[in-house]
Design a protein around this motif. Structure first.
Motif, short mmCIF file in Angstrom:
data_model
loop_
_atom_site.label_atom_id
_atom_site.label_comp_id
_atom_site.label_asym_id
_atom_site.label_seq_id
_atom_site.Cartn_x
_atom_site.Cartn_y
_atom_site.Cartn_z
N GLY A 29 22.64 -29.88 50.54
CA GLY A 29 22.88 -29.37 49.18
C GLY A 29 21.60 -29.24 48.38
N GLN A 30 20.69 -30.19 48.55
CA GLN A 30 19.40 -30.13 47.86
C GLN A 30 18.59 -28.92 48.30
N PHE A 31 18.64 -28.61 49.58
CA PHE A 31 17.93 -27.43 50.08
C PHE A 31 18.51 -26.17 49.42
N ALA A 32 19.83 -26.06 49.41
CA ALA A 32 20.48 -24.90 48.80
C ALA A 32 20.18 -24.83 47.30
N LEU A 33 20.29 -25.96 46.62
CA LEU A 33 20.02 -26.01 45.19
C LEU A 33 18.57 -25.63 44.89
N GLY A 34 17.64 -26.15 45.68
CA GLY A 34 16.22 -25.81 45.50
C GLY A 34 15.97 -24.33 45.70
#
Length: 190
Positions: A29-34
């Motif tokens: 999720g952090q990768f997508a959010l970033g």
């Protein structure tokens, strides 16, 4: 049959299973959010997404430290006998790399916000102000940590993709219990 919080010689317990999947979801999720936050045209939305990204980054850092501590006191189950010698030797290295990236990535993000000349405070989930790391602020340092964070993110997600591919290979091609033991917890008598 009662399930166990701790690992057994053949299966993971509830604690490790919950930490594994929670960390995995947050990491992806952090990768997508970033990816989204740096491509958003609205400054307000971008700012809010960045604050959310920082909040989940600190949560991820805390969870991975907890997971490593739990793992040190709670050994992983042995690999099934069907797993070959090469994989037995490389699996611990792959897991070590995953842990290393899951620590390095949030730390590089923390370094990035610490050296930023914008001096925007970080407030994880709007609960408290997270102090900056004792690093000098400068545009050069911000560029360095921004690049480091970017490269670590892409390398980390590549490792996650390999980890998922390996788990699916075990489940669907080799038909062993490697993936199943991270889904179904151990029982007290197992």
């Amino acid at each position: 049959m009662q399930t166990s919080l701790t690992n057994t010689p053949t299966r993971y317990g509830w604690a490790m299973i919950v930490l594994h999947w929670l960390i995995g979801v947050i990491f992806i999720g952090q990768f997508a959010l970033g990816y989204v936050m740096v491509r958003t045209t609205s400054q307000r939305t971008s700012f809010e997404l960045i604050q959310l990204h920082k909040s989940f980054g600190f949560l991820l850092l805390g969870l991975i430290i907890l997971r490593i501590a739990w793992r040190l006191g709670n050994p992983a189950p042995a690999l099934p006998a069907s797993v070959g010698t090469l994989e037995r030797r490389t699996a611990p290295l792959a897991h070590f790399a995953l842990y290393a990236f899951q620590i390095a990535l949030p730390l590089s993000g923390w370094a990035l916000v610490s050296v930023s000349t914008l001096e925007i405070p970080t407030m994880p989930f709007n609960l408290f102000v997270m102090p900056n790391l004792p690093l000098a602020e400068s545009d050069a340092a911000e560029s360095f940590w921004s690049a480091a964070h970017w490269y670590l993110a892409y390398a980390g997600i590549a490792l996650v993709v390999l980890h998922i591919a390996a788990a699916l290979r075990h489940h669907f091609l080799l038909r062993d219990k490697v993936l199943a033991r991270m889904i179904t917890p151990s029982s007290g008598g197992e």
